[in-house]
Design a protein around this motif. Structure first.
Motif, PDB file in Angstrom:
ATOM      1  N   SER A  25      23.058  34.828  19.176  1.00 49.27           N
ATOM      2  CA  SER A  25      21.834  35.366  18.451  1.00 49.27           C
ATOM      3  C   SER A  25      20.720  35.351  19.173  1.00 49.27           C
ATOM      4  N   ILE A  28      20.452  39.281  20.296  1.00 47.29           N
ATOM      5  CA  ILE A  28      19.849  40.115  19.193  1.00 47.29           C
ATOM      6  C   ILE A  28      18.547  39.960  18.786  1.00 47.29           C
ATOM      7  N   THR A  57      24.141  46.819  17.964  1.00 42.38           N
ATOM      8  CA  THR A  57      24.960  46.372  16.819  1.00 42.38           C
ATOM      9  C   THR A  57      26.468  47.131  16.988  1.00 42.38           C
ATOM     10  N   ASN A 241      26.722  38.874   4.696  1.00 42.57           N
ATOM     11  CA  ASN A 241      25.888  39.392   5.952  1.00 42.57           C
ATOM     12  C   ASN A 241      25.067  40.516   5.655  1.00 42.57           C
ATOM     13  N   ASN A 245      21.549  40.375   7.300  1.00 41.44           N
ATOM     14  CA  ASN A 245      21.020  41.249   8.274  1.00 41.44           C
ATOM     15  C   ASN A 245      19.782  42.029   7.880  1.00 41.44           C
ATOM     16  N   THR A 246      19.596  42.129   6.464  1.00 41.05           N
ATOM     17  CA  THR A 246      18.440  42.690   5.983  1.00 41.05           C
ATOM     18  C   THR A 246      17.254  41.944   5.109  1.00 41.05           C
ATOM     19  N   GLU A 336      27.374  31.583   6.866  1.00 44.06           N
ATOM     20  CA  GLU A 336      28.444  32.076   8.218  1.00 44.06           C
ATOM     21  C   GLU A 336      29.034  30.889   8.571  1.00 44.06           C
ATOM     22  N   SER A 363      32.143  43.654   9.365  1.00 43.55           N
ATOM     23  CA  SER A 363      31.087  43.341   8.887  1.00 43.55           C
ATOM     24  C   SER A 363      29.736  44.041   9.415  1.00 43.55           C
ATOM     25  N   ARG A 364      29.869  43.851  10.785  1.00 45.41           N
ATOM     26  CA  ARG A 364      28.652  44.482  11.589  1.00 45.41           C
ATOM     27  C   ARG A 364      28.514  46.113  11.326  1.00 45.41           C
ATOM     28  N   CYS A 367      26.974  46.444   8.033  1.00 42.41           N
ATOM     29  CA  CYS A 367      25.592  46.341   8.189  1.00 42.41           C
ATOM     30  C   CYS A 367      24.782  47.297   8.796  1.00 42.41           C
ATOM     31  N   ALA A 371      21.908  49.740   6.901  1.00 43.74           N
ATOM     32  CA  ALA A 371      20.608  49.826   7.752  1.00 43.74           C
ATOM     33  C   ALA A 371      20.112  51.150   7.451  1.00 43.74           C
ATOM     34  N   THR A 374      17.828  50.827   4.284  1.00 44.76           N
ATOM     35  CA  THR A 374      17.108  49.647   4.083  1.00 44.76           C
ATOM     36  C   THR A 374      15.543  50.034   4.123  1.00 44.76           C
TER      37      THR A 374
END
Length: 417
Positions: A25, A28, A57, A241, A245-246, A336, A363-364, A367, A371, A374
Motif C-alpha cells: 500500500s 501505491i 498498476t 476492488n 480503487n475508484t 479485502e 482484479s488489478r 481496475c 479507470a 472513471t
C-alpha cells in the motif's frame, strides 16, 4: 497452549508478513501522492505521468499473476525471504531518480515485487500456522498493516509537502525503503521465524513428480468445490476492488462539492484511515470464528446503505463525511481481509500463492481498464447514478460472498466454528 500464547508465538511471523503489506500500500499511495512533484522536478509530460501510474498498476498485477510460478521455482520460504531485496532495488531507483527512465524502471521493479510478495506472504502465514483458526486471524491481521501503509504514506506526503524540489517524494520513498530493509532483516535474521518454518504442520502436498497445476485443480475430474470457491472469491473481490480503487476520486469530488477546504479534506482522509485501522484490528480478532460471517453480512449492508446515502446527500458536508466513514467501516468487515482469508482457507497449500496471485492480479487489471471510464463517472451529472450503480455492484458481490460462506460450511472448509 492457550489461544493467547499461540497468537503471541506467531506474532513475529505476522509482523514480517505484514511489513510486506505496508510496502504494497505504501508504494501505491506514496507514488500517487507525490507524482505531481516528480512531474514538476523532472519536467514530465501528462502522458509520462499517466504511463508511470499505469505501469505501477500493471507491474503489481504481473507480480501477483506470477507469484505462484516464483514460489514453485524458488520455493516458498526462499521467495518469502528474498523478494523484497529486489523491491529495495526498485525503490532506490525511484528515490534517486534523475530522469523519467529511472523513475519508470524503479516503479516497474518495485511494483512487480510488491505484487508478488503479497500472495507469497499470505501463503507463508497459512503454511506456518498450526490450524485454520490461527491462520485466519493472522491473515486478516495483515490488513491492519496494509492500512498502516496507507496512513504512513499519506502522513509522509502531507508532512513533507512544503519541502523544495524533489525532497518530498525522495523522503516518502526512503521511508518505504527502510520498511523493506526491516522486512528483509526480519525474514532472514529472526531465529523465531525460522523455527516457525521448521515447525510448520505437514499439509496435503502433490505426489512426488506431480506438477502443481491450478487449471487441473479447478477443472479436473476431482475438483471438489474448488471451482465454486474460485469463482465466488474472484467475483466478490473484483466487484469490491472496483469500488475500493475508484472511491478515493469520488470521495474527493463529494468533499469539494460540499465546499470542504484542502486541509479539511486531507485531515478527514487521515481520520477515516485511522477508523479503518481500528476496525481492521477488531476484525482480525474475530476472523477465526463464526462471528466473522455475521460481520461480513453487516458490512455489506452498511456499504450498500452508505453508497445510497451518498447518492442523495447533496452538499451536506458532515452528512457526506458520516456516510464515507460508514462505507469505510463496512468495507473493512466485508472487503479485502475476508478475500485474503477465504483464499488461504479454501485451497490446498501448494496452490494458494498461485490462486491468490491470480485473483489479485486479475482484479488489478480490471481496475486498470475501469479507470479509463472513471473520469466520466465522477462528472456532476453522473455522480448519483454512479453511486447507485456501485451500491448495486456491492450488493451483488455481497450475495456472491454469502454463497462462498455457504460453500465453506457445506464442505467443512475454513474456520467457521
Amino acid at each position: 497452549m492457550n489461544e493467547n500464547t499461540v497468537t503471541s508465538k506467531y506474532k513475529p511471523l505476522l509482523i514480517s508478513a505484514g511489513l510486506g503489506s505496508i510496502l504494497g500500500s505504501g508504494i501505491i499511495v506514496s507514488l500517487a501522492g507525490t507524482i505531481t512533484v516528480w512531474q514538476n522536478v523532472l519536467n514530465l509530460s501528462a502522458s509520462q505521468v499517466g504511463l508511470i501510474s499505469s505501469l505501477l498498476t500493471l507491474s503489481i498485477a504481473a507480480g501477483s499473476l506470477l507469484a505462484g510460478k516464483i514460489t514453485r521455482s524458488l520455493g516458498l520460504i526462499r521467495s518469502f525471504n528474498i523478494l523484497n531485496v529486489f523491491f529495495i532495488i526498485g525503490t532506490v531507483l525511484i528515490m534517486t531518480a534523475q530522469n523519467f527512465w529511472m523513475l519508470m524502471a524503479g516503479t516497474v521493479i518495485a511494483g512487480f515485487f510488491s505484487g508478488a510478495d503479497l500472495p507469497v506472504s499470505l501463503t507463508m502465514i497459512s503454511h506456518d500456522a498450526p490450524n485454520e483458526k490461527t491462520s485466519a486471524e493472522l491473515v486478516s491481521g495483515t490488513q491492519v498493516y496494509w492500512t498502516i501503509g496507507i496512513l504512513l504514506a499519506t502522513l509522509s506526503a502531507f508532512v513533507t509537502s512544503t519541502l523544495p524540489g524533489a525532497w518530498s517524494p525522495r523522503i516518502c520513498t526512503a521511508i518505504v525503503t527502510l520498511v523493506a530493509v526491516l522486512a528483509v532483516w526480519m525474514r532472514n535474521g529472526s531465529a523465531k521465524i525460522r523455527d516457525l518454518h521448521t515447525q510448520a504442520p505437514k499439509r496435503e502436498q502433490p505426489e512426488d513428480g506431480e506438477k502443481v497445476s491450478v487449471v487441473k485443480l479447478l477443472f479436473g475430474r476431482q475438483t471438489k468445490p474448488y471451482l465454486g470457491f474460485f469463482l465466488c472469491i474472484l467475483i466478490f473481490y473484483c466487484g469490491w476492488n472496483l469500488l475500493a480503487n475508484t472511491f478515493g476520486q469520488f470521495q474527493t469530488y463529494m468533499l469539494v462539492k460540499a465546499n470542504a477546504s484542502q486541509t479539511f479534506a486531507t485531515g478527514a482522509g487521515v481520520i477515516l484511515t485511522i477508523v479503518c485501522l481500528v476496525v481492521a484490528q477488531i476484525f482480525s480478532k474475530i476472523a477465526g470464528g463464526k462471528n466473522r460471517n455475521v460481520a461480513f453480512v453487516i458490512g455489506v449492508i452498511i456499504m450498500v446503505a452508505a453508497l445510497v446515502g451518498l447518492a442523495f446527500s447533496g452538499s451536506s458536508l458532515w452528512l457526506i463525511v458520516a456516510w464515507i466513514a460508514l462505507q469505510n467501516v463496512g468495507s473493512t468487515f466485508a472487503g479485502e481481509a475476508m478475500y485474503k482469508v477465504w483464499t488461504q482457507e479454501s485451497f490446498p497449500a501448494a496452490y494458494r500463492s498461485g490462486i491468490q496471485g491470480f485473483i489479485n492480479g486479475f482484479s488489478r487489471l480490471c481496475c486498470a481498464a475501469f479507470a479509463l471510464i472513471t473520469p466520466v463517472l465522477v462528472l456532476p451529472e453522473h455522480i448519483r447514478t454512479t453511486m447507485l450503480g456501485f451500491a448495486a455492484l456491492i450488493l451483488v458481490s455481497g450475495i456472491v460472498g454469502m454463497v462462498q460462506i455457504r460453500l465453506q460450511k457445506k464442505y467443512n472448509v475454513g474456520s467457521n466454528d
